[in-house]
Design an enzyme around this catalytic site. Structure first.
Site, mmCIF file in Angstrom:
data_model
loop_
_atom_site.group_PDB
_atom_site.id
_atom_site.type_symbol
_atom_site.label_atom_id
_atom_site.label_comp_id
_atom_site.label_asym_id
_atom_site.label_seq_id
_atom_site.Cartn_x
_atom_site.Cartn_y
_atom_site.Cartn_z
ATOM 1 N N ASP A 1 0.029 -2.561 -9.862
ATOM 2 C CA ASP A 1 -0.520 -3.431 -8.814
ATOM 3 C C ASP A 1 -0.752 -2.623 -7.541
ATOM 4 O O ASP A 1 0.201 -2.202 -6.879
ATOM 5 C CB ASP A 1 0.455 -4.581 -8.538
ATOM 6 C CG ASP A 1 -0.051 -5.529 -7.467
ATOM 7 O OD1 ASP A 1 -0.716 -6.518 -7.829
ATOM 8 O OD2 ASP A 1 0.201 -5.280 -6.265
ATOM 9 N N TYR B 1 -3.632 -0.542 0.652
ATOM 10 C CA TYR B 1 -2.518 0.387 0.473
ATOM 11 C C TYR B 1 -2.971 1.844 0.633
ATOM 12 O O TYR B 1 -2.130 2.742 0.707
ATOM 13 C CB TYR B 1 -1.887 0.228 -0.911
ATOM 14 C CG TYR B 1 -1.293 -1.120 -1.215
ATOM 15 C CD1 TYR B 1 -1.134 -2.099 -0.235
ATOM 16 C CD2 TYR B 1 -0.896 -1.439 -2.516
ATOM 17 C CE1 TYR B 1 -0.608 -3.341 -0.539
ATOM 18 C CE2 TYR B 1 -0.351 -2.672 -2.828
ATOM 19 C CZ TYR B 1 -0.225 -3.621 -1.834
ATOM 20 O OH TYR B 1 0.302 -4.857 -2.156
ATOM 21 N N LYS C 1 -6.682 -5.333 -4.743
ATOM 22 C CA LYS C 1 -6.897 -6.458 -3.826
ATOM 23 C C LYS C 1 -7.916 -6.062 -2.771
ATOM 24 O O LYS C 1 -7.936 -4.913 -2.322
ATOM 25 C CB LYS C 1 -5.581 -6.862 -3.151
ATOM 26 C CG LYS C 1 -4.426 -7.043 -4.105
ATOM 27 C CD LYS C 1 -3.135 -7.346 -3.388
ATOM 28 C CE LYS C 1 -1.942 -7.179 -4.302
ATOM 29 N NZ LYS C 1 -1.607 -5.774 -4.568
ATOM 30 N N HIS D 1 -6.810 -10.427 -0.798
ATOM 31 C CA HIS D 1 -5.460 -10.063 -0.370
ATOM 32 C C HIS D 1 -4.831 -11.091 0.576
ATOM 33 O O HIS D 1 -3.641 -11.400 0.466
ATOM 34 C CB HIS D 1 -5.493 -8.684 0.302
ATOM 35 C CG HIS D 1 -4.204 -7.954 0.244
ATOM 36 N ND1 HIS D 1 -4.109 -6.580 0.323
ATOM 37 C CD2 HIS D 1 -2.921 -8.379 0.104
ATOM 38 C CE1 HIS D 1 -2.847 -6.208 0.220
ATOM 39 N NE2 HIS D 1 -2.104 -7.270 0.107
#
Length: 280
Positions: A46, A51, A76, A109
């Site tokens: 994930d 990120y 996301k 997200h």
């Protein structure tokens, strides 16, 4: 090696119940850390555009001796990429960084309601799924009111909603709502973080000692026995392997009840869903 069970989704796909989260994992560290997680048995990874480590995750996937169809890869959409055209382009950019032809799951997200773009973004997600660029589509940090709006505008129900959920913040009210709408819940920050004190909790410590397991393993097992999808993260390969080693014991009804009793009103540790959260 014990095989992780899969949870059926409302679109006919299935998702491995235990996944490996990579929030706060540095790009340069991702190939080794994610590669070690795959070797430990994880098949569900994930990540997210926000990120800033998709390329590192992609290198780990490319270097793993695992067939693509045996992996379940989630990313996301970054908040700043919401909107129909932007979301369509952004998915292609994620696929390029991850070195993949498709995503197993793509999530919005955050709803970021002040921008009011999440409904048109969901329309793009529906189209991406029709094109086969994404197998399943879902949301993250959405409240029922946000989900009801996107369903009303498209007729398409998200497969999952990824939310903060752990013994100190159990979200029982929305869990029932999601069950009623056949939306699976994915749990991020499932171990609660330092502020919750779950690792030092006497009840969890006693249960862990009795089963010969760590506090983290007990907490992960609590999620699994409630049919929740759980996404622990760790940058330490030995800890990641330990977190996957949760298939050889079962919490008793009394064990579960003791963890259930740890829920509290102030247990949330991360931003509220209706905040814009420009971090992502």
């Amino acid at each position: 090696m014990q095989k992780c069970p899969a949870i059926p989704l409302n679109d006919g796909q299935a998702i491995p119940q235990l996944g490996f989260g990579v929030w706060r994992l540095e790009e340069d560290d991702a190939p080794d850390v994610v590669g070690a997680a795959i070797k430990a048995g994880y098949r569900h990874i994930d990540t997210a555009q926000g990120y800033d480590n998709e390329a590192g995750v992609g290198r780990a996937i490319a270097e793993a001796d695992i067939d693509r169809q045996d992996l379940f890869i989630t990313s996301k959409l970054r908040n700043g990429h919401q909107g129909y055209d932007s979301a369509m382009r952004s998915l292609e950019e994620s696929l390029d960084r991850l070195q993949l032809d498709y995503l197993d799951l793509f999530l919005i997200h955050w709803p970021a309601p002040a921008h009011d773009k999440y409904a048109e973004t969901w329309k793009a997600f529906v189209e991406l799924q029709k094109q086969g660029r994404v197998r399943s589509i879902g949301v993250s940090n959405f409240l029922p009111e946000h989900i009801q709006r996107i369903i009303a505008e498209t007729g398409v129900v998200p497969a999952v909603n990824q939310v903060e959920l752990h013994p100190a913040y159990q979200q029982r009210d929305i869990r029932e709502w999601h069950r009623d709408h056949d939306i699976q819940l994915e749990c991020y920050s499932p171990l609660g973080g330092k502020d919750t004190g779950l690792f030092e909790n006497p009840a969890i410590s006693e249960i862990a000692e009795r089963h010969g397991k760590s506090a983290a393993q007990v907490i992960i097992r609590w999620h699994i026995q409630q049919n929740l999808i759980v996404l622990p993260k760790s940058s330490k390969p030995e800890r990641a392997a330990e977190n996957f080693d949760v298939w050889d014991f079962t919490l008793s009804a009394d064990d579960v009840a003791r963890l259930d009793a740890l829920d509290r009103p102030d247990g949330k540790t991360l931003p509220q869903p209706d905040e814009n959260n420009e971090m992502f």
